[in-house]
Motif scaffolding. Structure first.
Motif, PDB file in Angstrom:
ATOM      1  N   THR A 244       0.811  -1.215   0.000  1.00 29.46           N
ATOM      2  CA  THR A 244       0.000   0.000   0.000  1.00 29.46           C
ATOM      3  C   THR A 244       0.843   1.263   0.000  1.00 29.46           C
ATOM      4  O   THR A 244       0.405   2.299  -0.500  1.00 29.46           O
ATOM      5  N   GLY A 248      -0.827   3.454  -2.903  1.00 32.89           N
ATOM      6  CA  GLY A 248      -1.903   4.231  -2.273  1.00 32.89           C
ATOM      7  C   GLY A 248      -2.396   5.369  -3.141  1.00 32.89           C
ATOM      8  O   GLY A 248      -3.608   5.597  -3.268  1.00 32.89           O
ATOM      9  N   TRP A 305      -4.493   0.173   3.051  1.00 30.48           N
ATOM     10  CA  TRP A 305      -5.177   1.193   2.268  1.00 30.48           C
ATOM     11  C   TRP A 305      -6.683   1.114   2.491  1.00 30.48           C
ATOM     12  O   TRP A 305      -7.261   0.034   2.615  1.00 30.48           O
TER      13      TRP A 305
END
Length: 307
Positions: A244, A248, A305
């Motif tokens: 992530t 992201g 996330w």
């Protein structure tokens, strides 16, 4: 207990660096024969050949190359410690050798350390990037950041910085042409993008009924760099399992979407590690402290996330 003997080490370091007993002798203010004899006594004490001699120059043996890195680090640590004791200062100084994972290191660690070097004028950096697990002690590395489980090594100290959370994602363009996977076994029919690692199984770590498990996948593309894996995924070349901290921004913008969320939850620990010593040099301590502060102030970096 055997005592540590430093006899011959300064001569060996200088001769190896200059590739000449004569050149080393000139700097040390002694004869070439004296330098050669000091190195020979060191080799006899160790029971290994450190330098290959020819009429033209000296060259390191494989054992000598490893020993040189350790000697340089030890002598540098001694000089720095003596300087601190003599002046009462703990200013980070000297060359700091750091090994970092490629994409994570470039994005999140290197900028922080470069900024530290700007603040500390006597701190010099040697920074390498890669996914190979280096031998810190043998290769003279002062500090490393590693992603993944660590082996139990009594020669190393580790502090956990956080966890890397993994998601499986794809570009909308790819999913328009290939129906999104509904079950983990569908990964055997999709184009999957993975990081190249010699000898490792082509599988992803998924959350199963009994915890984390490895799921075989069909590999279409392999890249030895996380940034290239991300680029290929954004361009619609296939599915990819990525951390992530790397994806992201693309997930928030819609460039990528997650799939198989019911199997997400895989995580890998992130540690900073360094050789175990009785005294941590200020140059190492300042980086460790800064990395630990980073984990406190940038907690979102290590969170799963969420849209």
């Amino acid at each position: 207990m055997d005592t540590l003997q430093l006899d011959g080490i300064p001569e060996f370091i200088l001769a190896a660096q200059l590739q000449s007993f004569t050149a080393a002798a000139l700097q040390l203010g002694v004869t070439s024969s004296a330098v050669g004899k000091s190195v020979s006594r060191l080799e006899k004490r160790l029971g290994i050949k450190l330098l290959h001699r020819t009429t033209r120059k000296l060259s390191l043996s494989s054992e000598g190359d490893i020993y040189l890195a350790t000697c340089q680090r030890v002598m540098e640590d001694l000089q720095q410690t003596e300087g601190c004791l003599a002046t009462g200062l703990v200013e980070p100084r000297g060359r700091l050798r750091i090994d970092l994972p490629a994409a994570f290191g470039r994005r999140h660690i290197a900028p922080l350390i470069i900024e530290l070097a700007r603040k500390h004028a006597q701190l010099d950096l040697t920074m390498t990037f890669g996914e190979r697990t280096v031998d810190l002690v043998a290769e003279g590395i002062d500090l490393s950041v590693r992603i993944g489980e660590l082996n139990d090594d009594p020669e190393l100290v580790a502090r956990r910085l956080g966890d890397q959370h993994l998601v499986i994602c794809a570009a909308p363009d790819y999913l328009r042409e290939h129906p999104a996977p509904k079950d983990k076994t569908d990964l055997l029919r999709h184009d999957c993008i993975i990081g190249w690692r010699k000898g490792l199984r082509a599988s992803w770590l998924l959350q199963g009924a009994n915890g984390l498990e490895h799921q075989e996948i069909r590999v279409r593309h392999e890249f030895g760099d996380g940034e290239m894996m991300l680029k290929a995924t954004v361009e619609g070349r296939g599915l990819c399992q990525l951390p992530t901290w790397l994806v992201g921004e693309q997930l928030r913008s819609g460039e990528l979407v997650t799939v198989l969320d019911q199997y997400s939850g895989a995580r890998m620990p992130i540690h900073v590690i360094w050789p175990r010593t009785a005294y941590i040099q200020p140059k190492v301590r300042v980086v460790i402290d800064e990395l630990l502060r980073m984990t406190d102030t940038q907690a979102r970096l290590f969170e799963p996330w969420a849209s």
